[in-house]
Scaffold this motif. Structure first.
Motif, PDB file in Angstrom:
ATOM      1  N   SER A   1       0.831  -1.201   0.000  1.00  0.00           N
ATOM      2  CA  SER A   1       0.000   0.000   0.000  1.00  0.00           C
ATOM      3  C   SER A   1       0.868   1.254   0.000  1.00  0.00           C
ATOM      4  O   SER A   1       1.301   1.734   1.055  1.00  0.00           O
ATOM      5  CB  SER A   1      -0.930  -0.001   1.215  1.00  0.00           C
ATOM      6  OG  SER A   1      -1.845  -1.071   1.128  1.00  0.00           O
TER       7      SER A   1
ATOM      8  N   THR B   1     -11.175  -1.694   0.104  1.00  0.00           N
ATOM      9  CA  THR B   1     -10.628  -2.704   1.005  1.00  0.00           C
ATOM     10  C   THR B   1      -9.123  -2.543   1.163  1.00  0.00           C
ATOM     11  O   THR B   1      -8.486  -1.722   0.508  1.00  0.00           O
ATOM     12  CB  THR B   1     -10.904  -4.123   0.478  1.00  0.00           C
ATOM     13  OG1 THR B   1     -10.020  -4.394  -0.624  1.00  0.00           O
ATOM     14  CG2 THR B   1     -12.348  -4.279   0.020  1.00  0.00           C
ATOM     15  N   ASP B   2      -8.556  -3.382   2.010  1.00  0.00           N
ATOM     16  CA  ASP B   2      -7.101  -3.497   2.063  1.00  0.00           C
ATOM     17  C   ASP B   2      -6.582  -3.965   0.710  1.00  0.00           C
ATOM     18  O   ASP B   2      -7.292  -4.634  -0.054  1.00  0.00           O
ATOM     19  CB  ASP B   2      -6.681  -4.534   3.111  1.00  0.00           C
ATOM     20  CG  ASP B   2      -6.886  -4.049   4.541  1.00  0.00           C
ATOM     21  OD1 ASP B   2      -7.009  -2.825   4.744  1.00  0.00           O
ATOM     22  OD2 ASP B   2      -6.935  -4.903   5.442  1.00  0.00           O
TER      23      ASP B   2
ATOM     24  N   ASP C   1       5.409  -2.842   4.019  1.00  0.00           N
ATOM     25  CA  ASP C   1       4.639  -3.996   3.536  1.00  0.00           C
ATOM     26  C   ASP C   1       5.552  -5.008   2.840  1.00  0.00           C
ATOM     27  O   ASP C   1       5.375  -6.222   2.987  1.00  0.00           O
ATOM     28  CB  ASP C   1       3.551  -3.535   2.559  1.00  0.00           C
ATOM     29  CG  ASP C   1       2.352  -2.916   3.260  1.00  0.00           C
ATOM     30  OD1 ASP C   1       2.258  -3.035   4.499  1.00  0.00           O
ATOM     31  OD2 ASP C   1       1.504  -2.320   2.571  1.00  0.00           O
TER      32      ASP C   1
ATOM     33  N   ARG D   1     -11.434 -10.388   0.448  1.00  0.00           N
ATOM     34  CA  ARG D   1     -11.437  -8.940   0.680  1.00  0.00           C
ATOM     35  C   ARG D   1     -12.844  -8.376   0.436  1.00  0.00           C
ATOM     36  O   ARG D   1     -13.340  -7.544   1.199  1.00  0.00           O
ATOM     37  CB  ARG D   1     -10.439  -8.256  -0.260  1.00  0.00           C
ATOM     38  CG  ARG D   1      -8.972  -8.583   0.011  1.00  0.00           C
ATOM     39  CD  ARG D   1      -8.435  -7.807   1.183  1.00  0.00           C
ATOM     40  NE  ARG D   1      -6.993  -7.961   1.282  1.00  0.00           N
ATOM     41  CZ  ARG D   1      -6.374  -8.902   2.005  1.00  0.00           C
ATOM     42  NH1 ARG D   1      -7.092  -9.773   2.702  1.00  0.00           N
ATOM     43  NH2 ARG D   1      -5.056  -8.963   2.037  1.00  0.00           N
TER      44      ARG D   1
ATOM     45  N   THR E   1      -9.178  -0.945   8.780  1.00  0.00           N
ATOM     46  CA  THR E   1      -8.436  -0.147   7.815  1.00  0.00           C
ATOM     47  C   THR E   1      -9.208   0.089   6.531  1.00  0.00           C
ATOM     48  O   THR E   1      -8.761   0.825   5.664  1.00  0.00           O
ATOM     49  CB  THR E   1      -7.102  -0.833   7.471  1.00  0.00           C
ATOM     50  OG1 THR E   1      -7.375  -2.193   7.098  1.00  0.00           O
ATOM     51  CG2 THR E   1      -6.173  -0.815   8.657  1.00  0.00           C
TER      52      THR E   1
END
Length: 239
Positions: free
Chosen positions: A70, A93-94, A136, A220, A233
């Motif tokens: 991300s 979403t993530d 990440d 997701r 998140t």
């Protein structure tokens, strides 16, 4: 899924490589089989853009960023596109990664490329100037290291340092005889092509489309439409 469920929009980076575009289309097609009709948009290189797709529908939409970390595209491009669309109900979403599912696919790709336990591993990521994305990637490397039971070094192919070729060379200097590159990229394209010039003994294929990655996208989506499963998140855009 039924007709009253939110639409699913899969958003990828974009590439001029036809095989990369086909891979994203294949992923969306297979996700459609389990999560309902899935549309595709791109934040760069080609269209349609997320804003263009969102303007085409007033149906509540879940936007799944098909990114492995991300960074700027997830934190800046996607929110901007949603805002520009004027869409009244979008949940973002993530991103897909990092995730243990992806780490397991990376191991499979390494084995397919000829990697054996004891061989050195370089996780090759596109790179980013966003510290959140770099964090990440480090998480993805730790997941891969746990599965391969070896130290996983990180190299970047586009933005950031160290570069993949430099990491491969460093491993050679320290005595590693066989070095393999795990491609932390979703699809074929310019970045993956560059990995073959880095001097490794083998370059694993990109993550591509697998049943587990299809299920990851669907997961997701399902988390976004089920409040009890929705991660803190997730971003919700309403007007």
């Amino acid at each position: 899924m039924n007709s009253t469920d939110p639409a699913l929009l899969l958003v990828a980076h974009g590439t001029r490589n036809p095989r990369g575009v086909e891979m994203i289309a294949q992923l969306a097609g297979e996700v459609s089989q389990t999560a309902g009709p899935t549309r595709v948009a791109f934040v760069d290189v080609l269209g349609p853009s997320p804003a263009e797709v969102l303007r085409d529908s007033d149906r509540p939409t879940v936007l799944v960023p098909a990114f492995l970390a991300s960074g700027y595209h997830v934190h800046t491009d996607v929110p901007r596109e949603v805002a520009e669309s004027g869409h009244r109900d979008v949940v973002v979403t993530d991103a897909l990664g990092p995730d243990p599912v992806l780490a397991r696919v990376l191991v499979t790709r390494l084995h397919d490329a000829g990697w054996r336990p004891g061989d050195a591993v370089v996780l090759a990521a596109a790179g980013s100037s966003d510290l959140r994305a770099l964090c990440d990637v480090r998480s993805a490397a730790r997941m891969l290291a746990a599965l391969t039971r070896t130290t996983v070094r990180i190299g970047y192919v586009a933005t950031g340092s160290p570069r993949v070729a430099d990491v491969v060379n460093d491993l050679r200097v320290q005595g590693d005889r066989r070095v393999f590159i795990a491609s932390y990229l979703l699809a074929e394209g310019l970045f993956h092509g560059r990995l073959f010039e880095c001097g490794a003994d083998g370059v694993a294929a990109p993550l591509g489309v697998t049943d587990s990655i299809v299920e990851l996208v669907a997961r997701r989506y399902r988390a976004a439409i089920t409040p009890a499963l929705r991660p803190n998140t997730a971003s919700v855009y309403t007007t």
